[in-house]
Design a protein around this motif. Structure first.
Motif: not given
Length: 106
Positions: A19-22, A28-31, A47-59
């Motif tokens: 929800d935070l990533a959305r 905050t989502a990564m934390a 780890y899959q969720s982290m990948a999703q957030v990192l991808l949204q961040d362009g990393d």
């Protein structure tokens, strides 16, 4: 649907991070996901969720690392993993999946 008091803390934190990533609160989502790993260090879904957030961040480099860890642990959501791999333009084998090993995310 499970009753709220029956849902694990791991699942609640996972949903909160999503929800935070959305809501464009990716740091905050990564934390929250990082904290989740302190308690559930074998959570492929985290780890899959982290990948999703990192991808949204362009990393993409860090997203690939997170996906590699998820693949190494287990595949909780092969469809989501497949979509993330496609977005990154990689295959499990380029992330270090053993050659010839079956891959449910492929």
């Amino acid at each position: 649907m499970a009753q709220p008091h029956m849902i694990s803390a791991k699942a609640r934190s996972q949903w909160a991070a999503t929800d935070l990533a959305r809501l464009n609160q990716r740091p905050t989502a990564m934390a929250l996901l990082t904290l989740n790993l302190e308690f559930y260090d074998k959570s492929a879904l985290t780890y899959q969720s982290m990948a999703q957030v990192l991808l949204q961040d362009g990393d993409t480099a860090s997203a690939k690392d997170a996906l590699n860890k998820a693949i190494g642990l287990q595949l909780n959501n092969p469809q989501q993993l497949r979509q993330l791999l496609q977005r990154l333009g990689v295959t499990p084998w380029t992330l270090g999946w053993p050659a010839g090993a079956p891959c449910v995310a492929c």
